[in-house]
Write an enzyme that holds these catalytic residues in place. Structure first.
Site, PDB file in Angstrom:
ATOM      1  CB  SER A   1      41.507  39.461  46.398  1.00 50.98           C
ATOM      2  OG  SER A   1      40.741  40.252  47.273  1.00 50.98           O
TER       3      SER A   1
ATOM      4  CB  SER B   1      40.597  43.371  45.998  1.00 46.90           C
ATOM      5  OG  SER B   1      41.786  42.596  46.078  1.00 46.90           O
TER       6      SER B   1
ATOM      7  CE  LYS C   1      44.726  43.457  44.056  1.00 49.85           C
ATOM      8  NZ  LYS C   1      44.327  42.429  45.031  1.00 49.85           N
TER       9      LYS C   1
END
Lengths: 488, 95, 474
Positions: free
Chosen positions: C174, C150, C72
């Protein structure tokens, strides 16, 4: 001691509280392992954390906590077993995180007090509200470039102790005594180097004026003063400015001020025009600091004798006055010197006052003249002790001692060496002195008659003559005794 | 609407975000509705409840006072939008 | 060959049935074929081949030798730029590697690239990224669904087999919510299990790193590698990390599962209630005792979260000021003007909204009423879980209130978007571990997720329960 200021129409009282930011003496910063050394090349002591790189986290320096606790103990303050680190949020070029890690609601140290001493022997207690730990900011340089401000983060994150006093101070003099005392305690504790020129001790002054007995006036804050001289000047100027405004019918606006030492004036800070809202909240990157009793006890054992205790010892053991004792103890280096002198010989303890006089007059003067610090004095405490010993054991007179003292300073010799090599030892042999006296009485036969006829003032003349011949070495008491005997 | 335009501008100033005139209205109303929504918390009785700031089980770790004398300035300055003579440079500040 | 699990790939690599280059080429080609998904912000073949060379030349006994992963873009990486999905960190090249990603590198894994995410992890649809939306690979022909957020890029990359596993971060859901939307496994461990050092902070008291994988076994392998104490993170827990993979045990008999009544919402789609029920039944068949429990403050979790997280974010994001790194507006002539323009141009709408809210709730006069109140409610929510775990071993809930929805939906209404996290936020506030595993399908054939929660540091239990449900899926 009255500290009221005479205005145009009435007398005014100044009310002052101080926030002292003392840089903690430590090798590394409060939350990072960057060095705290002063004067390094720009941004060379900046870790990724200090530069607030994304994802960097604080880890607290244990030694800084110990230093704060030690200081708290030295200020006879409450050590809080539970304290919290908060973020104080504001934007400034030299504040890389956009917040300063500080302590707001739960500081590490609570209420304490320090005593300040006046020349007349009286003293006053100044209450401490709190002491908390926080990060120092970096440095903005505004005059390196016409259109830019430069930022150096070397100082960013260095540990500070903010020591906040109650508004117990009522004059610039008291404020200066208070700062001197705090500085003294910190230096005894070795928790701050006390170097004001390098910014190790910076003060914010909160000041207001009122007529004695009335409600507190609106206060102004003078920021970031780094010398005692400027603090005194700033307070004196600001008190008069406020008095003038009020006496002319105006009101004081609460304001943050800067002191301009060139002009000797305070003026409002431009960058602080809009009200601050620091939005304090507990720093989620740090957990509450919990101190165990053991941790504090170990630090307690490490607390040295502090100025007030030393002062008491001087008064009790050496019968020195309160004022002499506080003059000696305010600077640890002076007091250490004094203690070493007295440590030379048992006999000196009875003549401590004489030692004080030698230190505060002769030694201070010669050091000042040569711009030398006492801990670098060419006259070692041992040698000064020996010199005083020569005086009290009548080996040399006070007058000769001054001469020897000069020589000791210049040549770093011991007093015995000088006295011996220059033959300055006092003559106490009665026969020898009688010989000298006989000689001068014979030479001044007429004056002997005058004396016998009642002009006893001539005694001084005979003493002088005899001293001259003995090159000042004759023991004055023996000389006097023999002279009187021979003249009667 | 509890967040009026002035409040929006005041907060925006505090957090240093420029809000353009044409954005203010919509932003103020969005902020207001978010605040209205979170105010649901007022239904909860929280008397005598201690706030929970952190759920970590750790105790605050203490670091030894060892200094790192390495000069990291190159690393630290490598991403700077403007650097001059090993300083970060920003528009001139007048104090 | 399929190559979609870590266990299988490790076995092939270690027995020399496939080389690291060959394995990674499969994934590199898939990434190139699936560029349209926009799962990666950074992808560079040359960078990958450098990494592979390094691993090949090492004699170390790696635990993740040659395993292709997606990271990420919230994790700072030394050899790849890191943006947090924001313009304000465009071209930011960290000189350091986050603790978690370093641990993965130390075990010989290969980073294929930096996965797209919502800007500063603020979002539930990976639609706030400055680098464009990520598209959910399970989108039916002719439609474009969000991958959740996210960590949407990470979830999408795993779901589309562009990598064998991915890191994510979870502040309020997330990891779990995108795992549910994309049909993969995603775990958010206990707060403090994984170091936050080097992860771009959103809300420090809630942020926690975790992983995505295609099954429980792979998840267990990856979790063990990223977990562990770090003395650079003061909130990191100093605990022995179990071998989750070796300890996997799907025998759940005798365990008690708690089903919280407060998670039964009136407007929850029927298909979600159905799979929830099916999961409960499935566990029951495996000898698990079902207990109805109550988590009375559940409905206050989201409002509390939307005070606490923005408050911390408003402070964490203050460092993005155009002075030391990242984007700086050219316009400002004074320092304050430079700050305001840099932050206004550098941050996207959602980030600005949250920074403004966070600033407001911490400001003088509002701190007590909002921030302090929310932290008190947080305590009550945490207490709810503590009490519940006196009655049950783990808790079972849906992961999200809906399956993946079309890109563009809910964008005009922030609160509607926030409601995505309604089932995931309570565990975040309490700091307990949570896992989402794919279970059943929606009416339209979209994947759905089931969430399992357990006590602090009892990751093994949710992994075991997850394994049971994985093997006993509908």
């Amino acid at each position: 001691m009255s500290s009221l200021i005479q205005g145009k129409f009435s007398k005014w009282e100044t009310v002052i509280g101080l926030e002292i930011h003392a840089q903690i003496k430590s090798n590394s910063k409060l939350f990072s392992s960057s060095s705290t050394k002063f004067g390094s090349s720009p941004n060379s002591q900046v870790s990724l954390f200090d530069a607030a790189m994304p994802g960097m986290l604080p880890v607290i320096n244990e030694f800084c906590i110990k230093q704060a606790v030690k200081t708290g103990l030295g200020l006879k303050a409450k050590i809080n077993r539970y304290s919290v680190f908060d973020r104080k949020n504001y934007f400034y070029a030299d504040l890389p995180q956009g917040y300063q890690i500080s302590q707001y609601k739960h500081p590490i140290i609570g209420e304490g007090a320090v005593t300040i001493d006046f020349k007349d022997g009286s003293s006053k207690d100044i209450r401490i509200v709190r002491l908390h730990l926080e990060q120092d900011a970096g440095k903005s340089l505004h005059d390196q470039n016409p259109s830019k401000t430069y930022v150096d983060l070397n100082r960013s994150g260095v540990a500070l102790m903010e020591i906040v006093s109650e508004p117990d101070l009522n004059s610039s003099h008291e404020a200066s005594l208070y700062i001197t005392k705090i500085r003294s305690i910190l230096m005894y504790l070795d928790t701050c180097d006390g170097n004001m020129q390098e910014g190790s001790l910076r003060t914010d002054v909160n000041i207001s004026v009122r007529k004695p007995g009335e409600e507190l006036g609106t206060r102004c804050e003078i920021k970031n003063l780094n010398s005692i001289k400027f603090i005194k000047q700033a307070i004196e100027y600001e008190a008069m400015r406020q008095i003038k405004i009020i006496e002319e019918g105006g009101i004081i606006e609460q304001n943050t001020l800067l002191f301009n030492p060139q002009l000797g004036k305070t003026k409002p800070m431009r960058s602080k025009e809009e009200a601050h809202d620091y939005r304090y909240f507990p720093d989620p990157d740090l957990l509450p600091l919990k101190l165990e009793d053991d941790f504090i006890e170990i630090i307690k054992k490490d607390i040295p004798e502090l100025p007030d205790e030393r002062k008491k010892r001087y008064i009790n053991e050496y019968k020195l006055s309160n004022y002499d004792s506080s003059v000696l103890t305010i600077e640890k280096s002076i007091s250490d010197y004094f203690d070493k002198v007295l440590g030379c010989h048992q006999d000196l303890k009875k003549s401590a006052k004489l030692v004080v006089n030698w230190i505060t007059s002769e030694l201070f003067a010669i050091l000042k003249k040569n711009e030398v610090e006492i801990h670098n004095s060419p006259i070692t405490p041992y040698n000064l002790g020996q010199l005083v010993k020569l005086i009290i054991s009548n080996k040399i007179s006070g007058k000769i001692a001054k001469d020897v003292f000069e020589d000791m300073y210049k040549n770093s010799l011991s007093p015995e060496e000088i006295v011996n090599s220059r033959g300055l030892a006092q003559v106490t042999n009665v026969k020898e002195i009688e010989l000298i006296i006989d000689q001068i009485l014979k030479l001044n036969y007429d004056k002997v008659n005058d004396y016998k006829a009642g002009k006893t003032k001539l005694l001084g003349f005979f003493v002088g003559q005899a001293m001259q011949i003995s090159k000042g070495k004759a023991n004055p008491k023996i000389l006097n005794d023999i002279l009187i005997k021979k003249l009667s | 609407m509890k967040i009026d335009k002035n409040t929006t501008l005041k907060i925006a100033k505090l957090c240093r975000i420029k809000v353009r005139d044409e954005e203010i209205e919509e932003l103020s109303s969005q902020l207001s509705s978010i605040l209205d929504w979170v105010e649901k918390l007022n239904e909860v009785n929280t008397d005598n409840i201690e706030p929970l700031n952190n759920v970590s089980i750790a105790t605050l770790p203490l670091r030894k006072d060892k200094e790192n004398l390495q000069d990291q300035s190159k690393e630290v300055l490598s991403n700077a939008p403007e650097k001059l003579e090993n300083y970060f440079a920003v528009p001139k500040v007048v104090e | 060959m399929e190559f979609n699990t870590i266990t299988e790939s490790l076995e092939k690599i270690n027995s020399n049935k496939i080389s690291i280059v060959e394995l990674n080429d499969i994934f590199i080609n898939r990434i190139k074929k699936n560029k349209n998904l926009n799962a990666f912000i950074y992808f560079d073949e040359e960078n990958i081949s450098q990494q592979i060379k390094k691993i090949q030349s090492s004699k170390k006994n790696f635990k993740l030798k040659g395993i292709p992963l997606a990271i990420k873009d919230l994790f700072c990486t030394k050899n790849m730029p890191t943006t947090a999905g924001s313009k304000i960190l465009q071209n930011f090249q960290p000189s350091y590697e986050s603790h978690v990603s370093q641990k993965l590198l130390d075990q010989g894994s290969i980073f294929l690239g930096k996965a797209n995410c919502d800007e500063f992890a603020m979002g539930s649809a990976t639609n706030t990224s400055y680098y464009g939306n990520t598209i959910n690979p399970i989108s039916p022909r002719g439609s474009q669904l969000v991958p959740g957020g996210s960590s949407g890029g990470s979830a999408a990359a795993v779901a589309a087999n562009l990598c064998l596993g991915a890191t994510g971060t979870d502040t309020g859901g997330s990891i779990r919510q995108p795992a549910s939307f994309c049909g993969v496994v995603g775990i958010k461990p206990t707060y403090g299990l994984c170091s936050r050092w080097g992860i771009i902070a959103f809300a420090s008291s809630l942020d926690q790193a975790g992983v995505f994988a295609n099954n429980i076994a792979d998840t267990a392998i990856l979790l063990r590698e990223i977990a562990g104490h770090d003395n650079k993170d003061s909130t990191s827990a100093n605990r022995e990390i179990p071998n989750y993979f070796e300890n996997l045990n799907q025998d759940m008999s005798g365990k008690v599962v708690g089903v919280p009544k407060e998670y039964i919402l009136p407007d929850i789609p029927e298909d979600i209630s159905k799979i929830w029920e099916q999961a409960i039944k499935s566990l029951e068949r495996g000898g698990v005792k079902v207990k109805n429990i109550s988590l009375p403050h559940t409905k206050y979790a989201l409002p509390a979260y939307y005070i606490i997280a923005p408050a911390e974010a408003s402070s964490n994001l203050a460092r993005y000021d155009g002075v030391r790194y990242g984007f700086r507006s050219e316009e400002g002539t004074s320092l304050d003007e430079m700050y305001e323009l840099t932050r206004s141009e550098g941050f996207g709408k959602e980030v600005k909204r949250r920074v403004l809210i966070g600033t407001y709730v911490l400001s003088a006069g509002y701190y007590e009423a909002y921030y302090m109140k929310a932290q008190k409610v947080r305590r009550l929510i945490s207490n709810d879980f503590n009490e519940a775990f006196n009655e049950c071993d783990f808790i079972l809930t849906p992961t999200a209130p809906s399956p993946a929805f079309p890109i563009g939906e809910k964008e005009d209404d922030p609160i509607k978007m926030y409601l995505n996290d309604i089932f995931t936020v309570p565990a975040s506030l309490a700091g307990i571990p949570g896992i989402s595993i794919p279970f059943g399908k929606s009416q339209n054939g979209l994947p759905l997720g089931i969430q399992l929660l357990s006590k602090h540091f009892d990751e093994q239990l949710v992994l075991n329960a997850g394994l049971y449900l994985e093997k006993n899926n509908v």
